[in-house]
Design an enzyme around this catalytic site. Structure first.
Site, mmCIF file in Angstrom:
data_model
loop_
_atom_site.group_PDB
_atom_site.id
_atom_site.type_symbol
_atom_site.label_atom_id
_atom_site.label_comp_id
_atom_site.label_asym_id
_atom_site.label_seq_id
_atom_site.Cartn_x
_atom_site.Cartn_y
_atom_site.Cartn_z
ATOM 1 N N SER A 27 -22.849 -42.039 5.064
ATOM 2 C CA SER A 27 -22.135 -43.300 5.593
ATOM 3 C C SER A 27 -21.338 -42.852 6.742
ATOM 4 O O SER A 27 -20.225 -42.464 6.839
ATOM 5 C CB SER A 27 -21.102 -43.607 4.277
ATOM 6 N N GLU A 178 -18.704 -56.530 2.630
ATOM 7 C CA GLU A 178 -18.508 -55.263 1.723
ATOM 8 C C GLU A 178 -17.558 -55.619 0.518
ATOM 9 O O GLU A 178 -16.954 -54.891 0.014
ATOM 10 C CB GLU A 178 -17.852 -54.053 2.244
ATOM 11 N N ARG A 215 -18.263 -53.060 9.209
ATOM 12 C CA ARG A 215 -18.927 -53.330 8.045
ATOM 13 C C ARG A 215 -18.938 -54.676 7.536
ATOM 14 O O ARG A 215 -19.601 -55.219 6.898
ATOM 15 C CB ARG A 215 -18.600 -52.478 6.797
ATOM 16 N N HIS A 251 -13.103 -49.538 5.878
ATOM 17 C CA HIS A 251 -12.774 -50.891 4.949
ATOM 18 C C HIS A 251 -11.313 -51.056 4.877
ATOM 19 O O HIS A 251 -10.421 -50.020 5.237
ATOM 20 C CB HIS A 251 -12.913 -50.541 3.511
ATOM 21 N N ASP A 253 -9.364 -51.565 2.803
ATOM 22 C CA ASP A 253 -8.536 -50.964 1.551
ATOM 23 C C ASP A 253 -8.231 -49.446 1.915
ATOM 24 O O ASP A 253 -7.708 -48.763 1.108
ATOM 25 C CB ASP A 253 -9.288 -51.127 0.313
ATOM 26 N N CYS A 370 -10.970 -47.837 -4.521
ATOM 27 C CA CYS A 370 -12.524 -48.065 -4.300
ATOM 28 C C CYS A 370 -13.144 -48.077 -5.676
ATOM 29 O O CYS A 370 -14.110 -48.859 -5.717
ATOM 30 C CB CYS A 370 -13.015 -46.965 -3.680
HETATM 31 O O1 SUG Z 1 -19.596 -47.026 1.339
HETATM 32 N N1 SUG Z 1 -19.161 -43.713 0.340
HETATM 33 C C1 SUG Z 1 -18.959 -45.204 0.385
HETATM 34 C C2 SUG Z 1 -17.493 -45.232 -0.369
HETATM 35 C C3 SUG Z 1 -17.137 -46.621 -0.423
HETATM 36 C C4 SUG Z 1 -15.396 -46.588 -0.636
HETATM 37 N N2 SUG Z 1 -15.159 -47.952 -1.010
HETATM 38 C C5 SUG Z 1 -13.810 -48.625 -0.671
HETATM 39 N N3 SUG Z 1 -13.234 -48.271 0.484
HETATM 40 N N4 SUG Z 1 -13.827 -49.650 -1.329
HETATM 41 C C6 SUG Z 1 -19.404 -45.806 1.462
HETATM 42 O O2 SUG Z 1 -19.022 -45.436 2.478
HETATM 43 C C7 SUG Z 1 -21.026 -42.011 0.670
HETATM 44 C C8 SUG Z 1 -22.468 -41.619 0.028
HETATM 45 C C9 SUG Z 1 -22.881 -40.366 0.467
HETATM 46 O O3 SUG Z 1 -22.586 -39.711 1.388
HETATM 47 O O4 SUG Z 1 -23.551 -39.427 -0.436
HETATM 48 C C10 SUG Z 1 -20.775 -43.473 0.422
HETATM 49 O O5 SUG Z 1 -21.522 -44.325 0.029
#
Ligand code: SUG
Length: 446
Positions: A27, A178, A215, A251, A253, A370
């Site tokens: 990400s 998202e 996003r 995000h 949040d 999250c």
């Molecule tokens: O979409 N991390 C997620 C984290 C999501 C957090 N959600 C909120 N803030 N609501 C993302 O970035 C990392 C996966 C990796 O690098 O292996 C990941 O997908």
């Protein structure tokens, strides 16, 4: 009393972390994900940390539920990319020729349930049903595979369409969504609430972030609001500060959290902050309690590293509010000071702070908020939930035993291609569908 006129209580549904939880750096723009790429993950610990949070919230008197993990690795993703053969050959070929695709197919990213959907309670919607719109998660390739399974799971957990309507993810150019991570419901008391949608980029892309991708688009937030059947008069849209996105706030949040009429936010959260807050206050008939945090109190960097704003802000049965923080908060001196000040002040209802070790998830950029999807439900709505997906001490114990029986202690890149691991994941998920009474949930079972 018809549905929609009962008082609502917020239920939190956390996703159970999957057995393939790993750190693949998938990400960009998510600081923790990028900086922990290639680290050894601890899936068992991750799942137990998540479950422990669920139990604590239930024990605080809150309504808590759980959502089953998605099946990973997602072999359909590999087949769609042209890999063939039996399952073992498929994994071996992907590991040898396209490790990035194997990483995508193996991610446990569905665990961040705040990205599963956006939800409006029955009390707020035109037809007095709960509406949920599955998030399309189009921006990050490893997350694009989640929506169909999320939809299937939500339909099983909320099977009564006369109470809860689950909508498929929105589609279309420029519609990237998202979910609840970019949406906050605010309300004063039991009345119907207002819906605050925060987007990363609107019609003019030059006003968006320059370094990282936004996003959530405004067009997507609008389309979601329409499906939620929230009246126009109860919608507020605001743009995230692009500088915050470029500093790792992928995000909303990660920079703001609300509950009832309280909004805790960093001063760099929104563009046109003053007018956004004035609008929220006006829609709440002057009842908004804004709690700004300045950069001199907590820098943007400290906010991103500690995940202060990714705390859950919950109302306890006695009416006081509690922040459910990750352990990185008290370990960050500026945040620890802020939390002390916050609970000792009388100008806001936050009286308690509870700290949780969620480091396994945090290392991928996923804090307490999250991990959960907020679903405000009235009593008939709550009674319509598939009962095994609501917390009970007995089923909690069975889930803990299940994790201890099936989850690997550690996972490295090379484990992702191990066919024995694949079999073990399927055996685990098979056992889980008995515990949660959801036969045939997974494709390999059908
Ligand atoms: O979409 N991390 C997620 C984290 C999501 C957090 N959600 C909120 N803030 N609501 C993302 O970035 C990392 C996966 C990796 O690098 O292996 C990941 O997908």
């Amino acid at each position: 009393m018809p549905s929609g006129t009962h008082p609502v209580r917020e239920a939190n549904f956390d996703s159970i972390v999957g057995p393939t939880h790993n750190y693949a750096g998938l990400s960009p723009g998510n600081v923790a994900s990028a900086s922990n790429q290639g680290e050894i993950s601890r899936p068992r610990e991750a799942a137990l940390q998540g479950l422990a949070k669920m139990r604590s919230l239930a024990e605080l008197g809150l309504v808590q539920g759980w959502l089953p993990p998605h099946e990973r690795p997602d072999l359909d993703l590999l087949r769609a990319e042209g890999f063939g053969g039996d399952d073992s050959a498929l994994l071996a070929a992907a590991a040898a020729n396209a490790p990035h695709l194997l990483a995508r197919a193996s991610s446990s990213s569905f665990m961040w349930a705040a990205n599963a959907a956006t939800v409006a309670p029955a009390v707020d919607t035109d037809d007095h049903r709960v509406h949920m719109v599955v998030a399309n998660l189009q921006t990050m390739p490893h997350r694009r595979i989640e929506p169909p399974t999320t939809e299937r799971i939500l339909r099983r957990v909320f099977p009564d369409q006369s109470r809860v309507q689950v909508h498929a993810a929105i589609r279309g150019d420029g519609l990237t969504d998202e979910g609840a991570a970019n949406h906050t419901r605010l309300a004063s008391g039991d009345d119907s609430g207002i819906h605050f949608f925060v987007y990363g980029v609107g019609e003019d892309a030059s006003q968006g972030p320059q370094r990282f991708v936004a996003r959530q688009t405004l067009a997507a937030s609008r389309a979601v609001a329409d499906l939620l059947q929230v009246p126009e008069s109860r919608r507020v849209f605001a743009q995230q500060n692009p500088a915050a996105i470029d500093a790792g706030v992928f995000h909303n949040d990660v920079i703001a959290v609300g509950n009832l009429n309280v909004l805790l936010y960093h001063e760099s959260a929104f563009l046109n902050q003053e007018s956004v807050l004035a609008e929220l206050d006006r829609r709440l008939d002057g009842a908004l309690i804004p709690i700004p945090v300045t950069a001199s109190e907590v820098s943007l960097d400290e906010a991103v590293r500690s995940y202060l704003f990714n705390s859950q802000l919950v109302t306890l049965p006695d009416g006081s509010m509690c922040l459910i923080c990750p352990s990185e908060c008290p370990e960050t001196p500026a945040v620890a000071d802020l939390l002390d000040r916050l609970v000792s002040r009388s100008d806001n209802p936050i009286e308690h702070v509870k700290v949780f070790d969620l480091r396994q998830s945090m290392r991928n950029g996923g804090g307490p908020a999250c991990l959960r999807l907020r679903i405000p439900l009235d009593e008939p709505g709550l009674n319509s939930v598939h009962p095994p997906c609501l917390y009970s001490p007995d089923r909690y114990d069975r889930l803990v035993q299940w994790v201890e029986r099936w989850y690997p202690d550690e996972t490295t890149d090379s484990d992702l291609a191990d066919p024995q691991r694949l079999q073990s994941v399927r055996d685990a998920l098979d056992a889980l569908t008995s515990i949660l009474e959801m036969p045939g949930l997974y494709a390999f079972q059908r």
